[in-house]
Design an enzyme around this catalytic site. Structure first.
Site, short mmCIF file in Angstrom:
data_model
loop_
_atom_site.label_atom_id
_atom_site.label_comp_id
_atom_site.label_asym_id
_atom_site.label_seq_id
_atom_site.Cartn_x
_atom_site.Cartn_y
_atom_site.Cartn_z
N HIS A 264 21.68 75.85 63.01
CA HIS A 264 21.56 74.43 62.67
C HIS A 264 22.29 73.58 63.71
O HIS A 264 23.04 74.11 64.54
CB HIS A 264 22.17 74.15 61.28
CG HIS A 264 23.67 74.36 61.23
ND1 HIS A 264 24.24 75.63 61.19
CD2 HIS A 264 24.71 73.49 61.25
CE1 HIS A 264 25.55 75.53 61.16
NE2 HIS A 264 25.87 74.23 61.22
N ASP B 290 24.95 70.09 63.62
CA ASP B 290 25.73 69.31 62.66
C ASP B 290 25.22 67.86 62.74
O ASP B 290 25.11 67.30 63.83
CB ASP B 290 27.23 69.37 63.00
CG ASP B 290 27.79 70.79 62.84
OD1 ASP B 290 27.16 71.60 62.14
OD2 ASP B 290 28.86 71.08 63.43
N HIS C 229 23.87 75.99 66.56
CA HIS C 229 24.85 77.07 66.44
C HIS C 229 24.65 77.79 65.12
O HIS C 229 23.91 77.32 64.24
CB HIS C 229 26.28 76.52 66.57
CG HIS C 229 26.60 75.46 65.57
ND1 HIS C 229 26.14 74.15 65.65
CD2 HIS C 229 27.34 75.50 64.42
CE1 HIS C 229 26.59 73.45 64.63
NE2 HIS C 229 27.31 74.24 63.86
N ARG D 240 36.25 86.51 58.26
CA ARG D 240 36.37 85.37 59.16
C ARG D 240 36.59 84.14 58.27
O ARG D 240 35.96 84.01 57.23
CB ARG D 240 35.06 85.18 59.94
CG ARG D 240 34.96 83.85 60.69
CD ARG D 240 33.63 83.76 61.45
NE ARG D 240 33.42 82.45 62.02
CZ ARG D 240 33.94 82.03 63.16
NH1 ARG D 240 34.73 82.81 63.86
NH2 ARG D 240 33.68 80.82 63.61
C1 LIG Z 1 20.72 72.56 54.39
C2 LIG Z 1 21.69 71.70 54.57
C3 LIG Z 1 23.13 72.04 54.45
C4 LIG Z 1 23.79 70.85 55.15
C5 LIG Z 1 22.92 69.72 54.65
C6 LIG Z 1 21.53 70.28 54.96
O1 LIG Z 1 20.51 69.66 54.23
C7 LIG Z 1 21.30 70.19 56.47
C8 LIG Z 1 22.63 70.09 57.27
C9 LIG Z 1 23.72 71.02 56.69
C10 LIG Z 1 25.10 70.68 57.20
C11 LIG Z 1 25.52 71.38 58.49
C12 LIG Z 1 26.91 70.88 58.91
C13 LIG Z 1 27.90 70.86 57.73
O2 LIG Z 1 28.31 72.18 57.43
C14 LIG Z 1 27.25 70.22 56.48
C15 LIG Z 1 28.29 70.00 55.39
C16 LIG Z 1 26.55 68.96 56.87
O3 LIG Z 1 26.96 67.82 56.79
O4 LIG Z 1 25.27 69.24 57.29
C17 LIG Z 1 26.04 71.04 56.08
C18 LIG Z 1 25.27 70.59 54.83
C19 LIG Z 1 25.71 71.32 53.56
O5 LIG Z 1 26.15 72.47 53.61
O6 LIG Z 1 25.55 70.70 52.49
O1 LIG Z 2 31.97 79.18 60.53
C1 LIG Z 2 31.59 78.79 61.61
O2 LIG Z 2 32.09 79.16 62.65
C2 LIG Z 2 30.46 77.78 61.68
C3 LIG Z 2 30.40 76.86 60.49
C4 LIG Z 2 29.44 75.74 60.68
O3 LIG Z 2 28.67 75.69 61.62
C5 LIG Z 2 29.45 74.65 59.70
O4 LIG Z 2 30.22 74.70 58.73
O5 LIG Z 2 28.66 73.69 59.91
FE LIG Z 3 27.84 73.68 61.87
#
Ligand SMILES: C=C1C[C@]23C[C@@]1(O)CC[C@H]2[C@@]12CC[C@H](O)[C@@](C)(C(=O)O1)[C@H]2[C@@H]3C(=O)O
Ligand SMILES: O=C(O)CCC(=O)C(=O)O
Ligand SMILES: [Fe+2]
Length: 336
Positions: free
Chosen positions: A205, A207, A267, A278
């Site tokens: 994904h 961020d 990543h 981890r």
């Molecule tokens: C599938 C998903 C999890 C996420 C929200 C989303 O719809 C797409 C982005 C995902 C992500 C990736 C970065 C962060 O870990 C996170 C908190 C964010 O803001 O976007 C996660 C979201 C999540 O886990 O709710």
């Molecule tokens: O645990 C990791 O190193 C990656 C976690 C990550 O990509 C996330 O929380 O969005």
């Molecule tokens: Fe991430």
């Protein structure tokens, strides 16, 4: 050697490229050049001599490990991660799963004090560790965003950092815990010593926010996708754990606000260790919900016309939440 690949029919390329590690105590103009290069090439770099004390990091790590060591029922007292609380295996709202458990928190100090009663047996210790850590990494994120603005020769060097400095920012803090893969008879007949575990902990994904500052313990697993050596598909580059470095990810909003000059890094986290967990601690710097996100005028020229239409973080966040983890979202905001 037994390898349980995430996709046995399409093995993915993994390449051991040296990713940039930037010493923030070096001469400012040199640091700026390295930061700009890393953001253009990878959307990722690590920083050392960052000024966040060992004590602040260790205190946070101890609290995180203490939380994940609790029985499941106690962890669930933190409430479900919708959005803030404890989650296990399910990521987001659209069916994504991974070998991870996590705790999501807002970054507002009062809300952390309140929530800590449901999270820890020593709430004061927990909230003081989290608030100390968040304050320190927010400061680091601001410093890095200011280096970036300077390097991009933008007149207002606080153009990015001011979005995460205000009290109404929408930043979040996430602890991820990846338990080791246990070698039972199903995946490792006769306890083969050359067995290599390989499962997806947190799938591919980007961020969505502006900038991510991530610290892990000494167990590897993070991989970033680089387009440098394979223009068509990209290669996965493992990020070896570093005792003091923070990882820095360019997020989607920063890609949009630099008019595509920086790229938001794809990543993932793999679980390859068979004996130790981890744990990663990720701060995601996000703007206030109603801030209009569009690049500063210096970054839009006749040669580099506006790539994405102006949007608010609220709009972008809603779009992200409606998609799967690995989906790209920025193209939905392309300027016509
Ligand atoms: C599938 C998903 C999890 C996420 C929200 C989303 O719809 C797409 C982005 C995902 C992500 C990736 C970065 C962060 O870990 C996170 C908190 C964010 O803001 O976007 C996660 C979201 C999540 O886990 O709710
Ligand atoms: O645990 C990791 O190193 C990656 C976690 C990550 O990509 C996330 O929380 O969005
Ligand atoms: Fe991430």
């Amino acid at each position: 050697m037994v390898v349980a690949s995430p996709s046995p029919t399409h093995p993915e390329k993994v390449q051991f490229i040296e990713l940039p590690i930037i010493d923030l105590s070096a001469e400012r103009s040199k640091v700026i050049n390295l930061v700009i290069k890393a953001c253009e090439e990878y959307g990722f770099f690590e920083v050392i001599n960052h000024g966040v004390s060992h004590d602040i990091i260790t205190r946070m790590e101890e609290q995180g490990l203490g939380f994940f060591a609790k029985p499941l029922g106690d962890k669930q007292k933190a409430g479900p991660a919708t959005p803030f609380g404890y989650g296990c295996k399910n990521i987001g709202f659209n069916g994504d799963v991974g070998e991870v458990e996590y705790l999501m928190l807002g970054t507002n100090s009062l809300s952390i004090v309140e929530r800590s009663y449901a999270i820890s047996n020593d709430p004061k210790m927990f909230s003081s560790a989290v608030n100390g850590y968040i304050e320190a990494v927010t400061g680091l994120a601001c410093e890095i965003l200011e280096l970036m603005a300077e390097g991009l020769r933008v007149h207002d060097s606080s153009v990015f950092s001011k979005m995460i400095k205000g009290v109404d920012n929408d930043s979040i803090f996430r602890l991820n815990h990846y338990p080791p893969i246990l070698c039972n008879n199903n995946n490792n007949n006769n306890k083969d010593p050359s067995f290599h575990a390989n499962k997806v902990g947190f799938g591919e994904h980007t961020d969505p926010q502006i900038l991510t500052i991530l610290k892990s313990n000494d167990v590897g697993g993070l991989q970033v996708k680089s387009q440098v050596d394979d223009e068509d598909h990209g290669v996965w580059v493992p990020v070896p754990p570093h005792p003091t470095a923070f990882c820095v990810n360019v997020g989607d909003v920063l890609q949009a606000m630099t008019n595509g000059r920086f790229m938001s890094v794809r990543h993932r986290a793999m679980v390859t260790n068979t004996s130790k967990s981890r744990m990663s601690m990720a701060y995601f710097g996000a703007p206030p919900l109603h801030t209009c996100l569009t690049p500063p005028i210096e970054l839009v020229t006749p040669h580099k016309p506006l790539l994405y239409r102006p949007f608010t973080w609220d709009e972008y966040k809603k779009a992200s939440h409606s998609l799967r983890l690995g989906d790209s979202r920025l193209h939905l905001f392309k300027a016509t």
